[in-house]
Motif scaffolding. Structure first.
Motif, PDB file in Angstrom:
ATOM      1  N   GLY A  50     -25.848 -27.937  33.749  1.00 15.01           N
ATOM      2  CA  GLY A  50     -26.579 -28.807  32.841  1.00 15.01           C
ATOM      3  C   GLY A  50     -25.639 -29.604  31.963  1.00 15.01           C
ATOM      4  N   PRO A  51     -26.197 -30.288  30.939  1.00 11.96           N
ATOM      5  CA  PRO A  51     -25.354 -31.083  30.042  1.00 11.96           C
ATOM      6  C   PRO A  51     -24.574 -30.185  29.079  1.00 11.96           C
ATOM      7  CG  PRO A  51     -27.671 -31.278  29.425  1.00 11.96           C
ATOM      8  CD  PRO A  51     -27.629 -30.458  30.673  1.00 11.96           C
ATOM      9  N   LEU A  52     -23.289 -30.505  28.930  1.00 10.12           N
ATOM     10  CA  LEU A  52     -22.380 -29.737  28.076  1.00 10.12           C
ATOM     11  C   LEU A  52     -21.572 -30.703  27.222  1.00 10.12           C
ATOM     12  CD1 LEU A  52     -21.065 -27.532  30.999  1.00 10.12           C
ATOM     13  CD2 LEU A  52     -22.608 -26.708  29.220  1.00 10.12           C
ATOM     14  N   ILE A  53     -21.149 -30.234  26.066  1.00  2.62           N
ATOM     15  CA  ILE A  53     -20.235 -31.009  25.211  1.00  2.62           C
ATOM     16  C   ILE A  53     -18.956 -30.192  25.060  1.00  2.62           C
ATOM     17  CG2 ILE A  53     -21.206 -30.105  23.052  1.00  2.62           C
ATOM     18  CD1 ILE A  53     -20.072 -33.661  23.302  1.00  2.62           C
ATOM     19  N   CYS A  54     -17.830 -30.870  25.150  1.00  2.00           N
ATOM     20  CA  CYS A  54     -16.529 -30.218  25.035  1.00  2.00           C
ATOM     21  C   CYS A  54     -15.733 -30.957  23.963  1.00  2.00           C
ATOM     22  CB  CYS A  54     -15.810 -30.289  26.382  1.00  2.00           C
ATOM     23  SG  CYS A  54     -14.137 -29.634  26.375  1.00  2.00           S
ATOM     24  N   SER A 128     -16.497 -11.246  30.762  1.00  2.00           N
ATOM     25  CA  SER A 128     -16.772 -12.399  29.900  1.00  2.00           C
ATOM     26  C   SER A 128     -15.726 -13.502  30.015  1.00  2.00           C
ATOM     27  CB  SER A 128     -16.857 -11.926  28.447  1.00  2.00           C
ATOM     28  OG  SER A 128     -15.611 -11.359  28.059  1.00  2.00           O
ATOM     29  N   ALA A 129     -14.962 -13.536  31.110  1.00  2.00           N
ATOM     30  CA  ALA A 129     -13.883 -14.528  31.208  1.00  2.00           C
ATOM     31  C   ALA A 129     -13.759 -15.112  32.606  1.00  2.00           C
ATOM     32  CB  ALA A 129     -12.555 -13.899  30.801  1.00  2.00           C
ATOM     33  N   ILE A 130     -13.144 -16.280  32.633  1.00  2.00           N
ATOM     34  CA  ILE A 130     -12.779 -16.981  33.870  1.00  2.00           C
ATOM     35  C   ILE A 130     -11.288 -17.308  33.782  1.00  2.00           C
ATOM     36  CG2 ILE A 130     -12.912 -19.190  35.081  1.00  2.00           C
ATOM     37  CD1 ILE A 130     -15.771 -19.451  34.224  1.00  2.00           C
ATOM     38  N   ARG A 131     -10.590 -17.140  34.901  1.00  2.00           N
ATOM     39  CA  ARG A 131      -9.222 -17.661  35.013  1.00  2.00           C
ATOM     40  C   ARG A 131      -9.191 -18.584  36.227  1.00  2.00           C
ATOM     41  NH1 ARG A 131      -4.943 -13.653  36.836  1.00  2.00           N
ATOM     42  NH2 ARG A 131      -5.906 -14.170  38.809  1.00  2.00           N
ATOM     43  N   LEU A 132      -8.607 -19.756  36.030  1.00  2.00           N
ATOM     44  CA  LEU A 132      -8.475 -20.728  37.110  1.00  2.00           C
ATOM     45  C   LEU A 132      -7.039 -21.219  37.135  1.00  2.00           C
ATOM     46  CD1 LEU A 132      -9.625 -22.645  39.291  1.00  2.00           C
ATOM     47  CD2 LEU A 132     -10.281 -24.205  37.436  1.00  2.00           C
ATOM     48  N   GLY A 159     -23.447 -18.346  24.261  1.00  2.00           N
ATOM     49  CA  GLY A 159     -23.372 -19.160  25.471  1.00  2.00           C
ATOM     50  C   GLY A 159     -22.272 -20.209  25.452  1.00  2.00           C
ATOM     51  N   ALA A 160     -21.616 -20.381  24.305  1.00  2.00           N
ATOM     52  CA  ALA A 160     -20.489 -21.310  24.231  1.00  2.00           C
ATOM     53  C   ALA A 160     -19.273 -20.702  24.920  1.00  2.00           C
ATOM     54  CB  ALA A 160     -20.164 -21.637  22.776  1.00  2.00           C
ATOM     55  N   LEU A 161     -18.366 -21.566  25.358  1.00  2.24           N
ATOM     56  CA  LEU A 161     -17.110 -21.138  25.975  1.00  2.24           C
ATOM     57  C   LEU A 161     -15.951 -21.610  25.116  1.00  2.24           C
ATOM     58  CD1 LEU A 161     -17.882 -22.281  29.627  1.00  2.24           C
ATOM     59  CD2 LEU A 161     -17.907 -19.937  28.797  1.00  2.24           C
ATOM     60  N   VAL A 162     -14.923 -20.791  25.020  1.00  2.56           N
ATOM     61  CA  VAL A 162     -13.654 -21.209  24.437  1.00  2.56           C
ATOM     62  C   VAL A 162     -12.687 -21.330  25.607  1.00  2.56           C
ATOM     63  CG1 VAL A 162     -11.743 -20.591  22.921  1.00  2.56           C
ATOM     64  CG2 VAL A 162     -14.101 -20.084  22.227  1.00  2.56           C
ATOM     65  N   ALA A 179     -10.123 -25.780  23.568  1.00  2.29           N
ATOM     66  CA  ALA A 179     -11.372 -26.532  23.467  1.00  2.29           C
ATOM     67  C   ALA A 179     -12.559 -25.582  23.430  1.00  2.29           C
ATOM     68  CB  ALA A 179     -11.520 -27.484  24.651  1.00  2.29           C
ATOM     69  N   THR A 180     -13.662 -26.089  22.943  1.00  2.73           N
ATOM     70  CA  THR A 180     -14.935 -25.393  23.043  1.00  2.73           C
ATOM     71  C   THR A 180     -15.824 -26.171  23.998  1.00  2.73           C
ATOM     72  OG1 THR A 180     -15.895 -26.587  21.178  1.00  2.73           O
ATOM     73  CG2 THR A 180     -14.823 -24.488  20.694  1.00  2.73           C
ATOM     74  N   ILE A 181     -16.643 -25.442  24.724  1.00  4.67           N
ATOM     75  CA  ILE A 181     -17.610 -26.049  25.627  1.00  4.67           C
ATOM     76  C   ILE A 181     -18.937 -25.373  25.317  1.00  4.67           C
ATOM     77  CG2 ILE A 181     -18.278 -26.420  28.035  1.00  4.67           C
ATOM     78  CD1 ILE A 181     -15.280 -25.942  28.766  1.00  4.67           C
TER      79      ILE A 181
END
Length: 186
Positions: A50-54, A128-132, A159-162, A179-181
């Protein structure tokens, strides 16, 4: 042994200790398994949808802020195949667009491709994390360098991401992004 040889050995030892410290205690020491317990469960199909702001900052090689940005993002998924479009606006007036093509696998891993990414990025989501990890080719206006990038995204309760990313060239950190998303609320 001469004083110059002793100095050189000492300098090498200090360099090795600094590199070892970074590898064992710094950004690179994190593992996806570290985030299995505690915190909300990350699912890129849900949290990058969906729509996100970063909003974020980019730090240069000396640790000073070199750019600030805001990005409008939009993720869409069809089963395990996703598309994430990012429209960046930097404080200096520069704009950038990136379109990610994501493939989520049943084991928590995922693949990430974009036109400025060399090859295919390898990702994993755990807890609770992603690594790419991926290799990116900068635009000519940004020097045209190829950098190795590690992105970490941490899911917060709301639901926000750092997002914290480090970019390296020949193993040396040359930039960092924080950044925050968050989902756009109507």
């Amino acid at each position: 042994m001469s004083d110059l040889a002793l100095f050189a050995l000492g300098a090498i030892a200090v360099l090795l200790l600094v590199l070892l410290k970074e590898r064992l205690t710094g950004f690179a020491a994190q593992r996806p398994q570290d985030y299995l317990d505690g915190g909300p469960e990350m699912d890129i199909r849900r949290h990058l949808n969906g729509p996100l702001i970063c909003e974020g900052v980019l730090y240069g090689p000396l640790g000073r802020v070199s750019a600030r940005f805001v990005a409008q993002m939009h993720g869409s998924w069809d089963g395990n195949t996703g598309r994430l479009v990012e429209e960046f606006k930097y404080d200096g007036g520069t704009q950038q667009r990136r379109e990610w093509f994501l493939t989520s696998k049943n084991d928590g891993s995922f693949l990430a491709e974009a036109p400025d990414v060399i090859g295919v990025g390898q990702g994993v989501q755990m807890g609770s994390a992603i690594r790419l990890n991926y290799r990116i080719k900068l635009t000519q206006s940004a020097g045209g360098h190829e950098l190795d990038v590690t992105d970490w995204m941490y899911l917060l309760e709301d639901g926000a991401l750092v997002n914290r990313s480090q970019m390296r060239k020949f193993g040396v950190k040359v930039a960092e992004l924080v950044a925050t998303i968050r989902p756009v609320t109507p």
